[in-house]
Design a protein around this motif. Structure first.
Motif, PDB file in Angstrom:
ATOM      1  N   CYS A 140      -6.784   0.473  -1.040  1.00 36.58           N
ATOM      2  CA  CYS A 140      -5.859  -0.010  -0.011  1.00 36.58           C
ATOM      3  C   CYS A 140      -6.533  -0.110   1.354  1.00 36.58           C
ATOM      4  N   VAL A 141      -7.315   0.902   1.700  1.00 25.98           N
ATOM      5  CA  VAL A 141      -8.026   0.871   2.980  1.00 25.98           C
ATOM      6  C   VAL A 141      -8.995  -0.312   3.007  1.00 25.98           C
ATOM      7  N   TYR A 142      -9.722  -0.488   1.931  1.00 28.97           N
ATOM      8  CA  TYR A 142     -10.677  -1.598   1.859  1.00 28.97           C
ATOM      9  C   TYR A 142      -9.954  -2.946   1.917  1.00 28.97           C
ATOM     10  N   ASP A 143      -8.848  -3.067   1.219  1.00 30.70           N
ATOM     11  CA  ASP A 143      -8.068  -4.306   1.223  1.00 30.70           C
ATOM     12  C   ASP A 143      -7.620  -4.667   2.632  1.00 30.70           C
ATOM     13  N   MET A 144      -7.069  -3.702   3.366  1.00 28.42           N
ATOM     14  CA  MET A 144      -6.589  -3.976   4.721  1.00 28.42           C
ATOM     15  C   MET A 144      -7.760  -4.253   5.660  1.00 28.42           C
ATOM     16  N   ARG A 180      -6.945   8.980  -4.926  1.00 28.18           N
ATOM     17  CA  ARG A 180      -8.098   8.652  -4.079  1.00 28.18           C
ATOM     18  C   ARG A 180      -8.579   7.225  -4.328  1.00 28.18           C
ATOM     19  N   ASP A 181      -8.540   6.776  -5.576  1.00 29.59           N
ATOM     20  CA  ASP A 181      -8.901   5.384  -5.871  1.00 29.59           C
ATOM     21  C   ASP A 181      -7.919   4.418  -5.229  1.00 29.59           C
ATOM     22  N   ILE A 182      -6.644   4.774  -5.260  1.00 34.25           N
ATOM     23  CA  ILE A 182      -5.624   3.940  -4.614  1.00 34.25           C
ATOM     24  C   ILE A 182      -5.876   3.887  -3.116  1.00 34.25           C
ATOM     25  N   GLN A 183      -6.137   5.036  -2.512  1.00 31.27           N
ATOM     26  CA  GLN A 183      -6.401   5.087  -1.076  1.00 31.27           C
ATOM     27  C   GLN A 183      -7.613   4.224  -0.718  1.00 31.27           C
ATOM     28  N   ARG A 184      -8.684   4.387  -1.448  1.00 31.43           N
ATOM     29  CA  ARG A 184      -9.910   3.637  -1.178  1.00 31.43           C
ATOM     30  C   ARG A 184      -9.661   2.122  -1.292  1.00 31.43           C
ATOM     31  N   LYS A 193      -4.523   8.736   8.192  1.00 30.17           N
ATOM     32  CA  LYS A 193      -3.536   9.788   7.935  1.00 30.17           C
ATOM     33  C   LYS A 193      -2.795   9.507   6.629  1.00 30.17           C
ATOM     34  N   TRP A 194      -3.511   9.001   5.667  1.00 31.24           N
ATOM     35  CA  TRP A 194      -2.960   8.555   4.382  1.00 31.24           C
ATOM     36  C   TRP A 194      -2.041   9.597   3.730  1.00 31.24           C
ATOM     37  N   HIS A 196       0.832  -1.205   0.000  1.00 33.69           N
ATOM     38  CA  HIS A 196       0.000   0.000   0.000  1.00 33.69           C
ATOM     39  C   HIS A 196       0.870   1.259   0.000  1.00 33.69           C
ATOM     40  N   LEU A 197       1.947   1.227   0.765  1.00 38.74           N
ATOM     41  CA  LEU A 197       2.869   2.350   0.815  1.00 38.74           C
ATOM     42  C   LEU A 197       3.444   2.666  -0.569  1.00 38.74           C
ATOM     43  N   CYS A 198       3.764   1.646  -1.329  1.00 33.93           N
ATOM     44  CA  CYS A 198       4.469   1.828  -2.601  1.00 33.93           C
ATOM     45  C   CYS A 198       3.567   2.121  -3.793  1.00 33.93           C
ATOM     46  N   ARG A 199       2.273   1.972  -3.656  1.00 34.32           N
ATOM     47  CA  ARG A 199       1.392   2.239  -4.803  1.00 34.32           C
ATOM     48  C   ARG A 199       1.404   3.723  -5.149  1.00 34.32           C
ATOM     49  N   HIS A 200       1.357   4.011  -6.450  1.00 38.81           N
ATOM     50  CA  HIS A 200       1.412   5.391  -6.933  1.00 38.81           C
ATOM     51  C   HIS A 200       0.691   5.478  -8.273  1.00 38.81           C
ATOM     52  N   PRO A 201       0.085   6.615  -8.572  1.00 34.10           N
ATOM     53  CA  PRO A 201      -0.605   6.773  -9.860  1.00 34.10           C
ATOM     54  C   PRO A 201       0.299   6.584 -11.079  1.00 34.10           C
ATOM     55  N   PHE A 202       1.611   6.721 -10.917  1.00 35.95           N
ATOM     56  CA  PHE A 202       2.539   6.502 -12.036  1.00 35.95           C
ATOM     57  C   PHE A 202       2.610   5.034 -12.446  1.00 35.95           C
ATOM     58  N   PHE A 203       2.283   4.135 -11.517  1.00 36.87           N
ATOM     59  CA  PHE A 203       2.407   2.697 -11.764  1.00 36.87           C
ATOM     60  C   PHE A 203       1.029   2.064 -11.897  1.00 36.87           C
ATOM     61  N   PRO A 204       0.881   1.092 -12.775  1.00 31.86           N
ATOM     62  CA  PRO A 204      -0.432   0.448 -12.911  1.00 31.86           C
ATOM     63  C   PRO A 204      -0.774  -0.377 -11.668  1.00 31.86           C
ATOM     64  N   SER A 205      -2.063  -0.507 -11.423  1.00 30.60           N
ATOM     65  CA  SER A 205      -2.543  -1.324 -10.305  1.00 30.60           C
ATOM     66  C   SER A 205      -2.363  -2.796 -10.655  1.00 30.60           C
ATOM     67  N   PRO A 206      -2.598  -3.686  -9.708  1.00 30.77           N
ATOM     68  CA  PRO A 206      -2.508  -5.119 -10.018  1.00 30.77           C
ATOM     69  C   PRO A 206      -3.411  -5.542 -11.183  1.00 30.77           C
ATOM     70  N   SER A 207      -4.485  -4.793 -11.426  1.00 32.42           N
ATOM     71  CA  SER A 207      -5.381  -5.117 -12.546  1.00 32.42           C
ATOM     72  C   SER A 207      -4.978  -4.373 -13.826  1.00 32.42           C
TER      73      SER A 207
END
Length: 109
Positions: A48-52, A42-46, A75-76, A24-35
């Motif tokens: 990651c929070v849901y995943d945890m 905000r999509d990444i935050q949502r 405190k994302w 979760h820490l390393c995810r960034h809009p520059f890099f594609p998601s697992p899908s």
């Protein structure tokens, strides 16, 4: 009276929690998601929070989730790389490069 056998987070789940948190820490809009989609911060935050949250709920880690939410996930913007969409922190990339050279130096040279 405290229970001496009480564990905040059972040992079997500690590595999994740490691994998820690091991902979760390393995810960034520059890099594609697992899908393979590019997401905004905000999509990444949502996601990651849901995943945890789901992981903690499925494994009965309610107190671990409460700690993670209160200390980290609420405190994302203070700790997640994705909180700045236009830049990638050089600190993390420098650490990766230094670790790579250390591995080369000690493992192969």
């Amino acid at each position: 009276m405290t229970d001496p056998a009480y564990e905040f987070c059972p040992k079997a789940h500690r590595w999994q929690l740490l691994r998820k948190f690091t991902q979760h820490l390393c995810r960034h809009p520059f890099f594609p998601s697992p899908s393979s989609n590019f997401e905004n911060f905000r999509d990444i935050q949502r996601a990651c929070v849901y995943d945890m949250y789901v992981f903690c709920r499925e494994h009965g880690l309610t107190e671990a989730w409460a700690y993670l939410w209160n200390s980290w996930y609420s405190k994302w913007d203070l700790w997640a790389q994705s909180s700045c969409e236009s830049r990638l922190s050089h600190v993390r990339t420098t650490m990766i490069t230094e670790n790579h050279w250390k591995s080369l130096k000690h493992g192969y040279l």
